[in-house]
Design a protein around this motif. Structure first.
Motif, PDB file in Angstrom:
ATOM      1  N   TYR A 102       0.476  -1.126  -0.023  1.00 21.19           N
ATOM      2  CA  TYR A 102       0.023  -0.074  -0.160  1.00 21.19           C
ATOM      3  C   TYR A 102       1.136   1.247  -0.045  1.00 21.19           C
ATOM      4  CZ  TYR A 102      -3.887  -3.469   1.458  1.00 21.19           C
ATOM      5  OH  TYR A 102      -4.666  -3.969   1.372  1.00 21.19           O
ATOM      6  N   PRO A 103       1.930   1.305  -0.932  1.00 15.61           N
ATOM      7  CA  PRO A 103       2.555   2.593  -1.114  1.00 15.61           C
ATOM      8  C   PRO A 103       1.720   3.883  -1.241  1.00 15.61           C
ATOM      9  CG  PRO A 103       2.172   1.773  -3.181  1.00 15.61           C
ATOM     10  CD  PRO A 103       1.548   1.064  -2.269  1.00 15.61           C
ATOM     11  N   ASN A 104       0.348   4.210  -0.606  1.00 14.00           N
ATOM     12  CA  ASN A 104      -0.245   5.609  -1.143  1.00 14.00           C
ATOM     13  C   ASN A 104      -1.121   5.372   0.001  1.00 14.00           C
ATOM     14  OD1 ASN A 104       0.718   6.237  -3.735  1.00 14.00           O
ATOM     15  ND2 ASN A 104      -0.235   5.078  -4.548  1.00 14.00           N
ATOM     16  N   ASN A 105      -0.662   4.462   1.085  1.00 15.55           N
ATOM     17  CA  ASN A 105      -1.120   4.540   2.538  1.00 15.55           C
ATOM     18  C   ASN A 105      -0.348   6.117   3.189  1.00 15.55           C
ATOM     19  OD1 ASN A 105      -2.337   4.086   5.412  1.00 15.55           O
ATOM     20  ND2 ASN A 105      -4.017   2.344   4.307  1.00 15.55           N
ATOM     21  N   TYR A 109       2.799   6.009   6.061  1.00 16.86           N
ATOM     22  CA  TYR A 109       3.663   7.337   6.796  1.00 16.86           C
ATOM     23  C   TYR A 109       3.697   7.405   7.705  1.00 16.86           C
ATOM     24  CZ  TYR A 109       4.245   6.461   1.542  1.00 16.86           C
ATOM     25  OH  TYR A 109       5.081   5.155   0.328  1.00 16.86           O
ATOM     26  N   TYR A 110       2.597   7.548   8.460  1.00 16.51           N
ATOM     27  CA  TYR A 110       2.964   8.032   9.256  1.00 16.51           C
ATOM     28  C   TYR A 110       3.101   7.441  10.706  1.00 16.51           C
ATOM     29  CZ  TYR A 110       0.762  10.629  14.646  1.00 16.51           C
ATOM     30  OH  TYR A 110       0.116  10.707  15.472  1.00 16.51           O
ATOM     31  N   TRP A 111       2.682   6.160  10.608  1.00 23.33           N
ATOM     32  CA  TRP A 111       3.370   5.274  11.609  1.00 23.33           C
ATOM     33  C   TRP A 111       4.343   5.051  11.263  1.00 23.33           C
ATOM     34  CZ3 TRP A 111      -1.465   1.737  10.849  1.00 23.33           C
ATOM     35  CH2 TRP A 111      -2.388   2.111  11.330  1.00 23.33           C
ATOM     36  N   VAL A 112       5.511   5.052  10.026  1.00 23.27           N
ATOM     37  CA  VAL A 112       6.490   5.251  10.150  1.00 23.27           C
ATOM     38  C   VAL A 112       7.144   6.458  11.032  1.00 23.27           C
ATOM     39  CG1 VAL A 112       8.867   5.201   7.955  1.00 23.27           C
ATOM     40  CG2 VAL A 112       6.734   3.946   8.155  1.00 23.27           C
ATOM     41  N   GLU A 143      11.228  13.108   9.683  1.00 22.37           N
ATOM     42  CA  GLU A 143      10.666  13.990   8.391  1.00 22.37           C
ATOM     43  C   GLU A 143      10.693  13.652   7.254  1.00 22.37           C
ATOM     44  OE1 GLU A 143      12.565  18.420   6.748  1.00 22.37           O
ATOM     45  OE2 GLU A 143      13.530  16.475   7.340  1.00 22.37           O
ATOM     46  N   GLU A 144      10.489  13.165   6.702  1.00 25.00           N
ATOM     47  CA  GLU A 144      10.365  12.262   4.733  1.00 25.00           C
ATOM     48  C   GLU A 144       8.713  11.453   5.439  1.00 25.00           C
ATOM     49  OE1 GLU A 144      12.010   9.926   1.387  1.00 25.00           O
ATOM     50  OE2 GLU A 144      13.450  10.251   3.390  1.00 25.00           O
ATOM     51  N   ALA A 145       9.130  10.449   6.005  1.00 22.82           N
ATOM     52  CA  ALA A 145       7.316   9.637   5.586  1.00 22.82           C
ATOM     53  C   ALA A 145       6.703  11.112   6.451  1.00 22.82           C
ATOM     54  CB  ALA A 145       7.673   8.901   7.636  1.00 22.82           C
ATOM     55  N   TYR A 146       7.142  12.097   7.642  1.00 26.11           N
ATOM     56  CA  TYR A 146       5.003  12.733   8.356  1.00 26.11           C
ATOM     57  C   TYR A 146       5.177  13.447   6.538  1.00 26.11           C
ATOM     58  CZ  TYR A 146       6.298  12.302  12.682  1.00 26.11           C
ATOM     59  OH  TYR A 146       5.507  11.267  13.888  1.00 26.11           O
ATOM     60  N   ILE A 150       0.996  13.522   4.146  1.00 27.98           N
ATOM     61  CA  ILE A 150       0.718  15.054   4.155  1.00 27.98           C
ATOM     62  C   ILE A 150       0.695  15.300   2.498  1.00 27.98           C
ATOM     63  CG2 ILE A 150       0.901  17.427   4.463  1.00 27.98           C
ATOM     64  CD1 ILE A 150       2.782  16.520   7.442  1.00 27.98           C
ATOM     65  N   GLU A 151       1.677  15.023   1.996  1.00 29.00           N
ATOM     66  CA  GLU A 151       1.615  15.132   1.019  1.00 29.00           C
ATOM     67  C   GLU A 151       0.758  13.900   0.156  1.00 29.00           C
ATOM     68  OE1 GLU A 151       3.816  13.685  -4.035  1.00 29.00           O
ATOM     69  OE2 GLU A 151       5.181  14.282  -1.254  1.00 29.00           O
ATOM     70  N   ILE A 152      -0.005  12.978   0.555  1.00 29.32           N
ATOM     71  CA  ILE A 152      -0.885  12.105  -0.352  1.00 29.32           C
ATOM     72  C   ILE A 152      -2.126  12.854   0.969  1.00 29.32           C
ATOM     73  CG2 ILE A 152      -1.837   9.972   0.587  1.00 29.32           C
ATOM     74  CD1 ILE A 152       1.216   8.589   0.295  1.00 29.32           C
TER      75      ILE A 152
END
Length: 247
Positions: A102-105, A109-112, A143-146, A150-152
């Motif tokens: 799920y690369p667009n979930n 990314y938030y949990w990462v 930082e990158e994950a957040y 947000i981008e999504i």
């Protein structure tokens, strides 16, 4: 349920068989031959045989897709279980695996980001080199994950708050925190924690008037006597700083 379980087992066995064949040096032709035998489709020639072959392989693709979808869900569940038990390293690995499905979930990314933030505190300099590289790597990953979350989903309040905290208290880049926190407060107008962090970011960037305004907003919003007292104390500090800075 039993049929679905049998399907997952079959897919797992197929993967194991494939891996075993590759590791033993079996050629691609042998693998294809094994698949032909399993599907009972060898070399279709007529229209009817071709249609039959397509139907059988389409069903196999659908079965594998269903199984892989479930695997992705299981990785997400496993990650949250690790997270609940504060096993942040293992949780991050599980969420990373889930992202392959799920690369667009945005939640993944938030949990990462959350896990990487916690892992930065565990990134001690065990070798005694005086380097903070491991800690910073985790913080930059957070930082990158957040930012990706947000981008999504630009209105993802939890990620907006988290990156604001990261910039303000971990990376000491308060100016970067401000736009994210301001956006957060347009979405959740009574987000008291977000107000406190934004006031802190304003204060750290010498925007004392804005910090005072934010503390006033907290005082007007909260029903907690303790929270109001903290905001009033911080407001006095900001007013003193504004007076000193102005002189």
């Amino acid at each position: 349920m039993r049929k679905l379980t049998m399907l997952y087992c079959a897919v797992f066995l197929a993967v194991v068989t494939f891996a075993s064949c590759v590791s033993c040096g079996v050629s691609n032709k042998t693998i294809v031959r094994m698949q032909h035998l399993e599907e009972n489709v060898d070399h279709p020639t007529s229209i009817e045989e071709l249609k039959e072959a397509i139907a059988k392989y389409q069903k196999r693709v659908a079965d594998i897709q269903l199984a892989e979808t479930q695997v992705g869900i299981w990785y997400k569940i496993l990650g949250t279980r690790y997270l609940d038990n504060k096993m942040y390293g293992e949780a991050m690995k599980s969420f990373q695996s889930a992202l392959e499905y799920y690369p667009n979930n945005q939640n993944l990314y938030y949990w990462v980001g959350i896990c990487a933030g916690y892992m930065s505190h565990a990134a001690l300099d065990f070798e005694g080199t005086g380097s903070s590289t491991r800690k910073m790597n985790y913080l930059k990953l957070s930082e990158e994950a957040y930012k990706r979350a947000i981008e999504i989903e630009p209105r993802f309040a939890s990620a907006l708050y988290a990156i604001g905290v990261l910039y303000t208290f971990e990376l000491d880049e308060c100016e970067k925190a401000i736009p994210y926190l301001e956006t957060l407060l347009t979405i959740e107008k009574r987000h008291l924690d977000g107000m406190f962090v934004l006031a802190r970011a304003y204060y750290a960037t010498y925007q004392f008037d804005k910090a005072v305004e934010m503390y006033d907003r907290i005082i007007e919003t909260t029903k907690s006597a303790d929270t109001k007292a903290t905001a009033e104390e911080n407001k006095r500090t900001a007013l003193d700083a504004a007076y000193s800075y102005g002189n």
